[in-house]
Design a protein around this motif. Structure first.
Motif, PDB file in Angstrom:
ATOM      1  N   GLN A  82      18.364 -16.094   8.897  1.00  0.00           N
ATOM      2  CA  GLN A  82      19.265 -14.956   8.729  1.00  0.00           C
ATOM      3  C   GLN A  82      20.321 -15.233   7.653  1.00  0.00           C
ATOM      4  N   THR A  83      20.836 -16.453   7.645  1.00  0.00           N
ATOM      5  CA  THR A  83      21.821 -16.828   6.622  1.00  0.00           C
ATOM      6  C   THR A  83      21.195 -16.781   5.242  1.00  0.00           C
ATOM      7  N   LEU A  84      19.976 -17.322   5.121  1.00  0.00           N
ATOM      8  CA  LEU A  84      19.279 -17.278   3.835  1.00  0.00           C
ATOM      9  C   LEU A  84      19.051 -15.832   3.409  1.00  0.00           C
ATOM     10  N   SER A  85      18.697 -14.978   4.350  1.00  0.00           N
ATOM     11  CA  SER A  85      18.502 -13.562   4.040  1.00  0.00           C
ATOM     12  C   SER A  85      19.787 -12.949   3.482  1.00  0.00           C
ATOM     13  N   LYS A  86      20.927 -13.328   4.036  1.00  0.00           N
ATOM     14  CA  LYS A  86      22.208 -12.816   3.529  1.00  0.00           C
ATOM     15  C   LYS A  86      22.476 -13.311   2.105  1.00  0.00           C
ATOM     16  N   TYR A  87      22.084 -14.559   1.818  1.00  0.00           N
ATOM     17  CA  TYR A  87      22.226 -15.059   0.441  1.00  0.00           C
ATOM     18  C   TYR A  87      21.370 -14.223  -0.500  1.00  0.00           C
ATOM     19  N   GLU A  88      20.146 -13.919  -0.073  1.00  0.00           N
ATOM     20  CA  GLU A  88      19.208 -13.204  -0.935  1.00  0.00           C
ATOM     21  C   GLU A  88      19.567 -11.729  -1.123  1.00  0.00           C
ATOM     22  N   THR A  89      20.277 -11.146  -0.170  1.00  0.00           N
ATOM     23  CA  THR A  89      20.687  -9.748  -0.321  1.00  0.00           C
ATOM     24  C   THR A  89      22.044  -9.632  -1.005  1.00  0.00           C
ATOM     25  N   GLY A  90      22.714 -10.769  -1.204  1.00  0.00           N
ATOM     26  CA  GLY A  90      24.026 -10.752  -1.826  1.00  0.00           C
ATOM     27  C   GLY A  90      25.150 -10.452  -0.849  1.00  0.00           C
ATOM     28  N   GLU A  91      24.811 -10.430   0.438  1.00  0.00           N
ATOM     29  CA  GLU A  91      25.815 -10.149   1.468  1.00  0.00           C
ATOM     30  C   GLU A  91      26.792 -11.311   1.626  1.00  0.00           C
ATOM     31  N   SER A  92      26.314 -12.524   1.361  1.00  0.00           N
ATOM     32  CA  SER A  92      27.193 -13.695   1.394  1.00  0.00           C
ATOM     33  C   SER A  92      26.713 -14.715   0.379  1.00  0.00           C
ATOM     34  N   LEU A  93      27.564 -15.703   0.121  1.00  0.00           N
ATOM     35  CA  LEU A  93      27.237 -16.760  -0.834  1.00  0.00           C
ATOM     36  C   LEU A  93      27.322 -18.116  -0.140  1.00  0.00           C
ATOM     37  N   PRO A  94      26.454 -19.054  -0.513  1.00  0.00           N
ATOM     38  CA  PRO A  94      26.488 -20.385   0.090  1.00  0.00           C
ATOM     39  C   PRO A  94      27.653 -21.210  -0.441  1.00  0.00           C
ATOM     40  N   ASP A  95      28.015 -22.250   0.321  1.00  0.00           N
ATOM     41  CA  ASP A  95      29.039 -23.165  -0.181  1.00  0.00           C
ATOM     42  C   ASP A  95      28.415 -24.085  -1.229  1.00  0.00           C
ATOM     43  N   ILE A  96      29.237 -24.868  -1.855  1.00  0.00           N
ATOM     44  CA  ILE A  96      28.786 -25.705  -2.975  1.00  0.00           C
ATOM     45  C   ILE A  96      27.738 -26.737  -2.541  1.00  0.00           C
ATOM     46  N   GLU A  97      27.873 -27.276  -1.336  1.00  0.00           N
ATOM     47  CA  GLU A  97      26.899 -28.260  -0.857  1.00  0.00           C
ATOM     48  C   GLU A  97      25.523 -27.631  -0.661  1.00  0.00           C
TER      49      GLU A  97
END
Length: 142
Positions: free
Chosen positions: A30-45
């Motif tokens: 689900q988190t990866l899906s949010k990255y791919e939809t632009g809903e959220s961004l991952p931290d630097i690590e």
């Protein structure tokens, strides 16, 4: 291309499902899906892990300002490989080496470049000092 576009393109290129890739970088699907939809961004690590898994630089992974002309529509290049764009050959055969290429390869005003060619592969430029060092090392290792 945006970060989300780069992420989707690279994941699909490597033939990873969302579930597989999420496990590889330590997040939920689900988190990866949010990255791919632009809903959220991952931290630097997480970005570093993604870049390592894909074998690309973090700069290329997270680049927000790429346009199709810069990367010729070829997507994110592998780490250490570069697409600098298109240069126009001048009236006398001169070209301007893009600033990013000059910086990465430490090419400065007054440097001598050797032009190599292979009719099947194309033209390559190498710094004179680099080629001389390579030849000297080859002679020493004979």
């Amino acid at each position: 291309m945006s970060f989300a576009d780069n992420l989707i393109e690279l994941r699909k290129y490597h033939d990873y499902s969302q579930e597989e890739f999420a496990n590889m970088i330590g997040v939920s699907r689900q988190t990866l899906s949010k990255y791919e939809t632009g809903e959220s961004l991952p931290d630097i690590e997480k970005c570093k892990r993604m870049a390592d898994v894909f074998g690309v630089s973090m700069d290329d992974l997270i680049s927000f300002d790429k346009n199709e002309e810069d990367n010729l529509g070829l997507g994110v290049p592998p780490k250490g490989k570069h697409i600098f764009g298109i240069v126009k050959v001048g009236e006398k055969g001169q070209i301007v080496i893009p600033a990013k290429a000059r910086k990465i390869f430490d090419i400065n005003q007054g440097d001598n470049l050797i032009v190599l060619g292979d009719e099947g592969q194309g033209i390559a430029l190498i710094k004179e000092k680099g080629l001389l060092n390579l030849l000297n090392n080859a002679r020493k290792n004979k």
